[in-house]
Design an enzyme around this catalytic site. Sequence first.
Site, PDB file in Angstrom:
ATOM      1  N   GLY A  11       0.812  -1.206   0.000  1.00 58.69           N
ATOM      2  CA  GLY A  11       0.000   0.000   0.000  1.00 58.69           C
ATOM      3  C   GLY A  11       0.843   1.253   0.000  1.00 58.69           C
ATOM      4  O   GLY A  11       1.920   1.308  -0.615  1.00 58.69           O
ATOM      5  N   SER A  12       0.389   2.254   0.714  1.00 68.71           N
ATOM      6  CA  SER A  12       1.022   3.568   0.645  1.00 68.71           C
ATOM      7  C   SER A  12       2.415   3.619   1.250  1.00 68.71           C
ATOM      8  O   SER A  12       3.153   4.585   1.028  1.00 68.71           O
ATOM      9  CB  SER A  12       0.132   4.606   1.339  1.00 68.71           C
ATOM     10  OG  SER A  12      -1.063   4.795   0.600  1.00 68.71           O
ATOM     11  N   THR A  13       2.810   2.599   2.028  1.00 67.75           N
ATOM     12  CA  THR A  13       4.181   2.607   2.531  1.00 67.75           C
ATOM     13  C   THR A  13       5.191   2.509   1.388  1.00 67.75           C
ATOM     14  O   THR A  13       6.329   2.961   1.517  1.00 67.75           O
ATOM     15  CB  THR A  13       4.417   1.452   3.523  1.00 67.75           C
ATOM     16  OG1 THR A  13       4.168   0.202   2.882  1.00 67.75           O
ATOM     17  CG2 THR A  13       3.508   1.596   4.736  1.00 67.75           C
ATOM     18  N   LYS A  51       5.132   4.198  -1.209  1.00 66.99           N
ATOM     19  CA  LYS A  51       5.347   5.534  -1.772  1.00 66.99           C
ATOM     20  C   LYS A  51       6.713   6.105  -1.410  1.00 66.99           C
ATOM     21  O   LYS A  51       7.216   6.997  -2.106  1.00 66.99           O
ATOM     22  CB  LYS A  51       4.233   6.474  -1.310  1.00 66.99           C
ATOM     23  CG  LYS A  51       2.864   6.124  -1.899  1.00 66.99           C
ATOM     24  CD  LYS A  51       1.738   6.925  -1.262  1.00 66.99           C
ATOM     25  CE  LYS A  51       0.379   6.499  -1.830  1.00 66.99           C
ATOM     26  NZ  LYS A  51      -0.758   7.143  -1.157  1.00 66.99           N
ATOM     27  N   SER A  93      -0.666  11.136   2.129  1.00 67.25           N
ATOM     28  CA  SER A  93      -0.857   9.872   1.411  1.00 67.25           C
ATOM     29  C   SER A  93      -1.799  10.017   0.221  1.00 67.25           C
ATOM     30  O   SER A  93      -2.819   9.324   0.112  1.00 67.25           O
ATOM     31  CB  SER A  93      -1.368   8.786   2.366  1.00 67.25           C
ATOM     32  OG  SER A  93      -1.023   7.502   1.899  1.00 67.25           O
TER      33      SER A  93
END
Length: 486
Positions: free
Chosen positions: A215-217, A219, A273
Amino acid sequence: MIRYIRWCAWFCALLLAALLVNVARVQVWEAAAYGANPANKRPAVQRYAEPRGDILVDGRPVTGSRDSGQLLRYERTYANGPLYAPVTGFSSQTYGTSLLERAEDAILSGTDPGLSAFPLWYELARGRPSGGNAETTVRAAAQRAAYTGLAGRRGAAVALEPDTGRILALVSSPSYDPAALSGTGGSVKAAWARLNADPARPMLNRALRETYPPGSTFKIVTAAAALDAGVVTDVDAPTQTPDPYPLPGTSTLLPNAATGCQDASMAEAVQWSCNTVMAKIGVRVGLRAMVDAARRFGFNEGGLRVPAWVSRSNFDTDMSPDQLALSSIGQFNTTATPLQMAMVAAAVANGGELASPHLVDRTTQDDGDQVRRGQQRSLGRAMNPATALRLQEMMVQVVENGTGRNAAIPGAVVGGKTGTAQHGVGNAGTPYAWFIGWAKAEDAPRPGVAVAVVVEDAEAHRGDISGNGAAAPIARAVMEAALEAR
């Protein structure tokens, strides 16, 4: 008469020679085959005739041996078995060994040549020295904080020392007691069947062996790739990104869970995020540069051992632009182990250098004399030092003013990134809550701990699941414990 005696003597000599040849055949040429025969119990009897060496945490044994009085004499025992099972694994007289019990079996069982100054003597005497010990890098306080924080929910937590790669905590939840598998008999077989049939899969080491959509980690990896490639030179500059963002070559619109993402800068996109901004940046970086960046962090690299083997984290190498956009925000086919995402946070905290994670500090003889020291080595540079410094600043903003405020530690500088990873057919599965981050004591020259936490909370309400709500408090507790233990 003498002639007959002579013939008899020659015949007896021939029989003796045949006997010696047969003995040599059995003892030399076919020794390995007889030794490996399942009907041969002598190797097993010899293996368990002496106590096994111990696995140590903070200098104290978390394993032991018990005299069972049976043919296979010494059984393995475990102190706080469920707490340390993801580190130790099991040593079973019925089912063999796993994890550290397997990786360091030669030391623990006393068969490693380094345990004796005269290994040839033990070989000739068919004996062996006492089992040695494996001193781990784990810190008991950090391990307990992670285990208590997960509280039996499915998930995992990993803490690393960024500059050395020492694994300070390694927790997989739910866990199990490896002592239930130590011996032989019906109770051990029943425990094995029960654990393998459990839908929660307590014997799965989620920290090392399970891969999740990050997921957004992820990024953070995309941001590092953009800065290193020069695609983004000013992290505070508007990116001219619409909200929602049309995925390239499709009519699909990518939305944001956060507000205020239209035309947001990369720094704002990390802080709040924003899917749209980071997906567009990933497409601008391009497939080849994104693949190279992911590889530098450890994705797509098999063969990592800590010393137990670790599952390979994946970032696809052949994708269309719309798939690349989704992969750049940790979706599509992008998957990672919790250890891998802890390595991402550690690389940022360590100025871009990625230290190889390891679980064994050193191995010793039973009297404490060192056999081998655990290797501290670099896996290479994941990003430029200037990029790492810029990412540290952005991750601090996530914790101080963004989506990761529950990770803040009074008296420490904390950087982090939250994530809520969708999965399942049509993203119908309950999302995974992620947090990755690092912490530095105010008076310390550099960060002392990096963490990754993932929580699979199937019982939580879907709308209540977030990295800040479910994972960040666990990460905070682990980082606090790790900093206090330094």
